[in-house]
Design an enzyme around this catalytic site. Structure first.
Site, PDB file in Angstrom:
ATOM      1  N   ASP A  15       0.868  -1.171   0.000  1.00 29.08           N
ATOM      2  CA  ASP A  15       0.000   0.000   0.000  1.00 29.08           C
ATOM      3  C   ASP A  15       0.912   1.229   0.000  1.00 29.08           C
ATOM      4  O   ASP A  15       2.052   1.175   0.472  1.00 29.08           O
ATOM      5  CB  ASP A  15      -0.887  -0.029   1.248  1.00 29.08           C
ATOM      6  CG  ASP A  15      -1.648   1.255   1.439  1.00 29.08           C
ATOM      7  OD1 ASP A  15      -2.336   1.686   0.500  1.00 29.08           O
ATOM      8  OD2 ASP A  15      -1.518   1.848   2.528  1.00 29.08           O
ATOM      9  N   ASP A  64      -0.021   5.042   0.854  1.00 30.79           N
ATOM     10  CA  ASP A  64      -0.219   6.021   1.926  1.00 30.79           C
ATOM     11  C   ASP A  64      -0.419   5.323   3.262  1.00 30.79           C
ATOM     12  O   ASP A  64      -1.306   4.480   3.408  1.00 30.79           O
ATOM     13  CB  ASP A  64      -1.415   6.921   1.613  1.00 30.79           C
ATOM     14  CG  ASP A  64      -1.240   7.661   0.288  1.00 30.79           C
ATOM     15  OD1 ASP A  64      -0.102   8.064  -0.002  1.00 30.79           O
ATOM     16  OD2 ASP A  64      -2.238   7.799  -0.456  1.00 30.79           O
ATOM     17  N   ASP A  79      -1.805  -0.973   5.914  1.00 34.47           N
ATOM     18  CA  ASP A  79      -1.995  -0.464   7.277  1.00 34.47           C
ATOM     19  C   ASP A  79      -3.447  -0.436   7.713  1.00 34.47           C
ATOM     20  O   ASP A  79      -3.728  -0.074   8.856  1.00 34.47           O
ATOM     21  CB  ASP A  79      -1.404   0.952   7.399  1.00 34.47           C
ATOM     22  CG  ASP A  79      -2.158   1.984   6.565  1.00 34.47           C
ATOM     23  OD1 ASP A  79      -2.439   1.688   5.380  1.00 34.47           O
ATOM     24  OD2 ASP A  79      -2.460   3.067   7.089  1.00 34.47           O
TER      25      ASP A  79
END
Length: 502
Positions: free
Chosen positions: A333, A335, A447
């Site tokens: 991922d 960001d 995240d």
């Protein structure tokens, strides 16, 4: 409750009874039945017959003779339901099996990876069972066998499924169960019942079954010497087989050296061992002339066969690690994982690497893993930034971290109904295709829960590296690492690197 059924088969005659029983059972029907044709090539071009009651929901896939473990993996990867029930092609579900399966799976806590059915083995009436029949009857008390075992699809994805190094329908089910327990999952017993008839077998079948000793050697290499107790199994007579074989070899060697008396003593010891073994197998059986002859002949052949396969397995299993081993690609991922999360950022000057990001990406490359980025960018759909701005930010990330093999960007918003925006699997699937790997050969590192869900929907493993934006509920059932380096170590096959969050 939504579930699929996977049945690997070699096209044996018993398959018809298995499918007929499933078609006629009452209760919630499976969303899909995947019939995996594991014949090296269909004999004479014959196709597997599917009863009318299952025709609309059954998919037949050819595996090309890869073996039962790999065939089951192919089967469950063709499904998308939360639960996958595995059946063998020589069993018959009972009339209320779907109803009981639904009850078995309903409201199971998320840490429950699988629920086993209850196996019934009908034995002949009016006589004692043969050695082969007693062996088949032992399936009724076996743990986690795929004759009837339902697994949560999430658990299959995160574990990599069945270990395809097991070439026979033996021990691959116990291996999966032990790996799941090692990861923190639990397994349960259900109430549904499945009948496993004793299929015909040649009189020498017990000798052929000794090939399973090689699988025991792999189990020992992967799970340690205590795996028998954990799996509800025992080493059986292996120590006795070793003694008989050693005595027989000693007799041959001593005779060749001209030491006849010592050779005779060693031979007597080997014969005594074989006699005791044969007597133990004959005593509980029907004691017919045919059975006694078969037991006498096979009891002499089993010890050396068992020892040979055990030693062969030990050699082949040296250095073996738990399945599935290293991934081939890591998908990050962007960001909150590689760079600080600046909402709707279109300014390359605001790009700041997350702690350990450079070292983690470099580690992945050093370990030979392909790397890619998978990122939702709904700011484009919202009119808050342009695709050109997103591309400029991505170029800055690549300047800081080096080139990536693929960039997958979803420009859509929540309500656009696309198949690419995480938690949908589209970007993970496209990334795998561009990197020339299969989704299950990838590990997704992110995240938030959407990263995990997208990976699982595509059939890829995942690791969550929490940040302040990660919600507590997103951790439950996810594989969690303290930092990016540990997440990449897990992808590279190192343990420990990440563990499931209970």
């Amino acid at each position: 409750m939504s579930y699929s059924v996977v049945i690997p088969t070699l096209g044996r005659p018993c398959l018809a009874a298995c499918l007929d029983a499933l078609a006629g059972a009452r209760g919630p029907r499976p969303e899909r039945v995947v019939l995996v044709d594991d014949r090296p090539a269909p004999r004479g071009g014959t196709r597997l017959e599917v009863p009318d009651g299952l025709a609309k929901i059954t998919e037949v896939v050819a595996s090309g003779g890869v073996g039962p473990a790999a065939a089951r993996n192919l089967g469950w990867r063709c499904t998308a339901t939360p639960w996958v029930a595995f059946l063998d092609d020589d069993v018959r579900v009972t009339a209320d099996w779907p109803e009981r399966l639904a009850a078995d799976l309903a409201d199971r806590p998320p840490q429950v990876a699988g629920v086993q059915g209850r196996i019934e083995v009908p034995l002949p009436q009016g006589r004692r069972p043969t050695d082969w029949e007693r062996g088949t009857a032992g399936l009724a008390g076996a743990l986690w066998i795929t004759a009837d075992m339902a697994y949560r699809r999430t658990a299959l994805v995160e574990s990599g499924g069945f270990d395809e190094r097991f070439p026979r329908a033996f021990r691959e089910d116990a291996d999966l169960a032990l790996r799941l327990e090692d990861d923190g999952w639990t397994l349960a017993r259900g109430t549904r019942r499945t009948v496993h008839p004793v299929r015909p077998a040649p009189w020498w079948i017990s000798v052929r079954q000794q090939a399973g000793n090689a699988d025991d050697a792999l189990m020992r290499a992967v799970h340690g010497p205590g795996w028998y107790e954990r799996a509800g199994e025992t080493p059986g007579r292996r120590s006795g087989h070793l003694a008989i074989t050693a005595a027989g070899l000693a007799a041959a060697g001593l005779a060749a050296a001209g030491r006849r008396r010592a050779a005779a003593l060693a031979a007597a010891g080997a014969l005594a061992g074989v006699g005791e073994f044969a007597a133990a197998r004959i005593a509980p059986g029907p004691r017919t002339a045919r059975e006694i002859a078969a037991m006498a002949a096979t009891s002499a052949a089993i010890p050396p066969a068992a020892v040979w396969h055990w030693l062969r397995g030990l050699v082949r299993a040296r250095g073996a690690r738990p399945w599935p081993g290293p991934a081939k690609a890591v998908l990050f991922d962007r960001d909150g994982t590689l760079v600080r999360d600046v909402p709707y950022n279109g300014d390359p000057e605001k790009v700041e690497l997350m702690p350990g990001a450079r070292q983690a990406v470099e580690l992945a490359r050093r370990r030979g893993l392909a790397v890619g980025v998978v990122s939702n960018q709904s700011g484009i759909a919202r009119g808050l930034l342009t695709r050109e701005q997103v591309d400029a930010v991505n170029r800055r990330v690549a300047e800081l971290l080096g080139p990536f093999g693929t960039w997958q960007i979803c420009p859509h918003g929540d309500g656009d109904g696309c198949g690419c925006r995480k938690p949908a699997p589209g970007m993970v699937e496209r990334a795998a295709a561009e990197l020339r790997v299969r989704p299950h050969e990838c590990v997704m590192i992110g995240d938030i829960g959407a990263d995990v869900a997208a990976a699982r929907a595509a059939g890829a493993r995942s690791v969550l590296v929490p940040t302040p934006q990660t919600r507590t509920e997103e951790l439950t059932g996810a594989r969690v690492a303290d930092n990016l380096m540990d997440a990449v170590r897990f992808a590279a096959g190192d343990t420990p690197g990440a563990s499931l969050w209970a």
